[in-house]
Design a protein around this motif. Structure first.
Motif, PDB file in Angstrom:
ATOM      1  N   ALA A 301      50.568   5.743 -19.771  1.00  0.00           N
ATOM      2  CA  ALA A 301      48.430   5.328 -19.060  1.00  0.00           C
ATOM      3  C   ALA A 301      48.462   4.165 -18.396  1.00  0.00           C
ATOM      4  CB  ALA A 301      47.845   4.782 -20.806  1.00  0.00           C
ATOM      5  N   ALA A 302      49.494   2.936 -18.602  1.00  0.00           N
ATOM      6  CA  ALA A 302      48.885   2.385 -17.740  1.00  0.00           C
ATOM      7  C   ALA A 302      49.768   2.826 -16.330  1.00  0.00           C
ATOM      8  CB  ALA A 302      50.549   1.141 -18.082  1.00  0.00           C
ATOM      9  N   THR A 303      51.204   3.318 -15.990  1.00  0.00           N
ATOM     10  CA  THR A 303      51.805   3.906 -14.796  1.00  0.00           C
ATOM     11  C   THR A 303      50.464   5.358 -14.556  1.00  0.00           C
ATOM     12  OG1 THR A 303      53.639   3.952 -15.528  1.00  0.00           O
ATOM     13  CG2 THR A 303      53.324   5.669 -14.180  1.00  0.00           C
ATOM     14  N   SER A 304      49.649   5.816 -15.233  1.00  0.00           N
ATOM     15  CA  SER A 304      48.201   6.721 -14.640  1.00  0.00           C
ATOM     16  C   SER A 304      47.504   6.065 -14.311  1.00  0.00           C
ATOM     17  CB  SER A 304      48.280   7.792 -15.595  1.00  0.00           C
ATOM     18  OG  SER A 304      49.597   8.846 -16.428  1.00  0.00           O
ATOM     19  N   LEU A 305      47.359   4.767 -15.091  1.00  0.00           N
ATOM     20  CA  LEU A 305      46.272   4.574 -14.537  1.00  0.00           C
ATOM     21  C   LEU A 305      46.341   4.109 -12.982  1.00  0.00           C
ATOM     22  CD1 LEU A 305      43.539   2.582 -14.378  1.00  0.00           C
ATOM     23  CD2 LEU A 305      44.662   0.742 -15.887  1.00  0.00           C
ATOM     24  N   ILE A 306      47.291   3.289 -12.848  1.00  0.00           N
ATOM     25  CA  ILE A 306      48.095   2.569 -11.180  1.00  0.00           C
ATOM     26  C   ILE A 306      47.759   3.089 -10.375  1.00  0.00           C
ATOM     27  CG2 ILE A 306      49.725   1.785  -9.714  1.00  0.00           C
ATOM     28  CD1 ILE A 306      50.845  -0.344 -12.413  1.00  0.00           C
ATOM     29  N   LEU A 307      48.705   5.233 -11.165  1.00  0.00           N
ATOM     30  CA  LEU A 307      48.885   6.121 -10.057  1.00  0.00           C
ATOM     31  C   LEU A 307      47.325   6.360  -9.204  1.00  0.00           C
ATOM     32  CD1 LEU A 307      50.314   8.263  -8.866  1.00  0.00           C
ATOM     33  CD2 LEU A 307      50.126   9.640 -10.892  1.00  0.00           C
ATOM     34  N   GLN A 308      46.630   6.450 -10.496  1.00  0.00           N
ATOM     35  CA  GLN A 308      45.618   7.041  -9.916  1.00  0.00           C
ATOM     36  C   GLN A 308      44.037   6.360  -8.666  1.00  0.00           C
ATOM     37  OE1 GLN A 308      44.141  10.232 -10.257  1.00  0.00           O
ATOM     38  NE2 GLN A 308      46.089  10.462 -11.351  1.00  0.00           N
ATOM     39  N   LEU A 309      44.487   5.225  -9.167  1.00  0.00           N
ATOM     40  CA  LEU A 309      43.803   4.312  -8.687  1.00  0.00           C
ATOM     41  C   LEU A 309      44.522   3.761  -6.889  1.00  0.00           C
ATOM     42  CD1 LEU A 309      43.615   0.737 -10.761  1.00  0.00           C
ATOM     43  CD2 LEU A 309      41.868   2.358  -9.684  1.00  0.00           C
ATOM     44  N   LEU A 310      45.726   4.275  -7.363  1.00  0.00           N
ATOM     45  CA  LEU A 310      46.485   4.503  -6.019  1.00  0.00           C
ATOM     46  C   LEU A 310      46.281   5.238  -4.477  1.00  0.00           C
ATOM     47  CD1 LEU A 310      50.437   3.558  -6.157  1.00  0.00           C
ATOM     48  CD2 LEU A 310      48.429   2.438  -4.230  1.00  0.00           C
TER      49      LEU A 310
END
Length: 549
Positions: A301-310
């Motif tokens: 989830a943390a990786t997906s969060l950073i990906l979506q913010l990018l």
């Protein structure tokens, strides 16, 4: 000579045809074998689908194709279809109404059923492997670990560890593999915050590798032979249990203090309150289960969060503005320095605001901080600030409404776990098909989120869908199930949300980041959602002086 060549060719063709016929025949017998297991007292047919090849079923298709496997079969067979995975016949289910029937039918229609390899590796005393009254007792004991009060006590150490890890990311000259870094972060949170283990860095690194070996083999064929995935997973578990045993024995010998510091404190207290004499074996398995619960899914989830913010800089800027508006941005240039000296952290905000640097330097090191030191990054170098940035709290996090919407949308758009397993306790009906007693049922979280009619343009990442004006999730709770539901819902979901929120706040306070590759990575869904070949990102400290100009 020519006749001899024709004879050889004819023999080869005959042999090939014989093999193909044998394979086709064995596959047909395999399908008949499972068709015959339908409940003959029920007039409904089995769901459509394929059982694959003898013994292995469609396991390899599933492992190699990832989400494409389920999408293609759902499009071909509908929301309820049959297959054969990891040694078991499985019926895959999509749709809010179907999921509602399964999740609310626990102990009546279905019971929890992880793959056999998962159950063997995690052990019989875990929450996921418990049923009936034993499950209720274990859940009641563990509920205290994730209560509001417990989360409040975890926050300072959570924040310290997250700051330290972000400082490492910002100090690396090249790009950071976010998924690997997030797994490292969540493992440290699990062992230091939940289990309260004060380990040397070398010990953390070693145990992290062993735990990765366990995770990588959780979903394997249930064949216990040399070099099999199951054998590797069992070996990793035994190493972890051996390591945990001494630590747990020391914990049990130490009189419990009035306060609570880690999950073990809450577990031991709650077990006493419920008159349950908890064993070392139970604590060993519970410790591994807690790491499992806090590790891969939260890292995903943390990786997906950073990906979506990018992918969505406008969402990032709106988040930054909200965090700044709610005074969570003070001293946002107070980044943690990479490990070097022992860190001296403040236990309470009030102490942080009144102590002098000299008093701070005299305080005992806090092992939870992993060796970072509280110093401001300035153009002239590092200096000790007179005032430390305040710790977050549950009340402060609750004020960040847009952040809450972003987290919800990340978990809808890329739920870490694609679904959950159950076993049918009796034959029942879904979408006009029979679900035979004894068969495995896998309900799909991801597919349900993608196909739910309540979401406008579900293929778009849109945090505002959870805002007060639209609140698309209000029409039915089983349209949104990133943490499952019913009595088997994820017990640690609030901790996961707190970790994601603090990570976001600290990233916004201290860092800027950009994609290190030309394109965004593709996402793989097995065993949890993660980027193929990693998500590579450059992290840099925020230039706060420029931001204030």
């Amino acid at each position: 000579m020519l006749d001899l060549n024709f004879q050889v060719l004819g023999t080869a063709i005959t042999s090939l045809l014989s093999v193909l016929l044998l394979l086709a025949f064995s596959r047909q017998i395999w399908n008949i074998r499972w068709t015959s297991t339908r409940d003959k007292d029920c007039k409904l047919p089995l769901p459509k689908g394929s059982m694959g090849w003898p013994l292995v079923g469609e396991t390899f298709h599933w492992l190699f194709q990832g989400s494409t496997f389920h999408i293609s079969r759902r499009e071909k067979y509908g929301n309820v279809f049959k297959t054969h995975l990891l040694g078991k016949p499985v019926i895959r289910v999509t749709g809010a109404e179907n999921i509602r029937k399964i999740l609310l039918g626990e102990h009546q229609l279905v019971c929890t059923q992880w793959p056999q390899s998962t159950r063997i590796i995690l052990g019989p005393n875990t929450l996921v492997n418990s049923i009936g009254d034993l499950h209720k007792l274990k859940r009641k004991i563990l509920a205290k670990v994730f209560s509001h009060g417990a989360l409040e006590t975890y926050i300072p150490r959570l924040q310290d560890i997250i700051k330290c890890e972000i400082a490492k990311w910002c100090s690396v000259a090249g790009p950071v593999n976010v998924y690997a870094a997030a797994r490292s972060l969540t493992f440290r949170i699990a062992v230091r915050v939940l289990l309260g283990l004060n380990l040397e860095e070398a010990q953390v690194t070693y145990l992290s590798k062993i735990f990765e070996q366990l995770i990588n083999n959780l979903f394997s064929l249930p064949i216990d032979v040399s070099f099999s995935g199951l054998r590797k997973g069992i070996k990793a578990r035994e190493i972890l249990h051996t390591y945990m045993k001494t630590i747990i024995e020391d914990k049990l010998k130490t009189p419990q203090s009035e306060g609570y510091e880690d999950a073990f404190d809450y577990i031991l207290s709650s077990a006493n309150e419920n008159n349950h004499n908890i064993t070392i074996q139970e604590l060993q398995e519970t410790a591994v289960e807690l790491i499992f619960a806090a590790h891969s899914t939260t890292a995903s989830a943390a990786t997906s969060l950073i990906l979506q913010l990018l992918r969505h800089p406008a969402v990032m800027e709106r988040l930054r503005s909200e965090i700044k508006t709610h005074e969570c941005f003070c001293c946002h240039n107070c980044a943690r320095r990479p490990p070097g000296k022992n860190e001296h952290v403040d236990k309470q905000n009030t102490a942080a605001q009144t102590e002098t640097p000299e008093i701070r330097e005299s305080r005992d090191p806090n092992p939870a901080g992993e060796g970072c030191d509280h110093r401001l990054q300035t153009p002239q170098g590092w200096s000790s600030p007179a005032v430390q940035p305040p710790y977050m709290s549950m009340e402060k996090l609750a004020r960040l409404h847009y952040l809450d919407c972003v987290i919800k949308e990340v978990l809808r758009f890329l739920p870490p776990v694609s679904g959950g397993y159950r076993t049918a306790l009796q034959t029942f009906e879904l979408d006009g098909y029979q679900i035979p007693k004894g068969w495995s049922v896998m309900y799909s979280i991801r597919d349900t989120h993608e196909t739910a009619a309540v979401y406008q343009n579900p293929e778009l990442f849109d945090p505002d869908r959870f805002g007060p004006e639209r609140d698309e999730g209000k029409s039915g709770r089983f349209h949104y199930v990133p943490f499952g539901g019913g009595i088997r819902s994820c017990i640690g979901k609030e901790l996961a949300r707190v970790i994601l929120k603090i990570l976001t706040v600290e990233l916004m306070r201290t860092a800027d980041w950009r994609l290190a590759t030309e394109t965004f990575p593709k996402m793989q869904t097995v065993p949890v959602v993660h980027p193929v070949n990693g998500l590579h990102v450059y992290f840099n400290y925020t230039n706060c002086q420029e931001r204030h100009l």
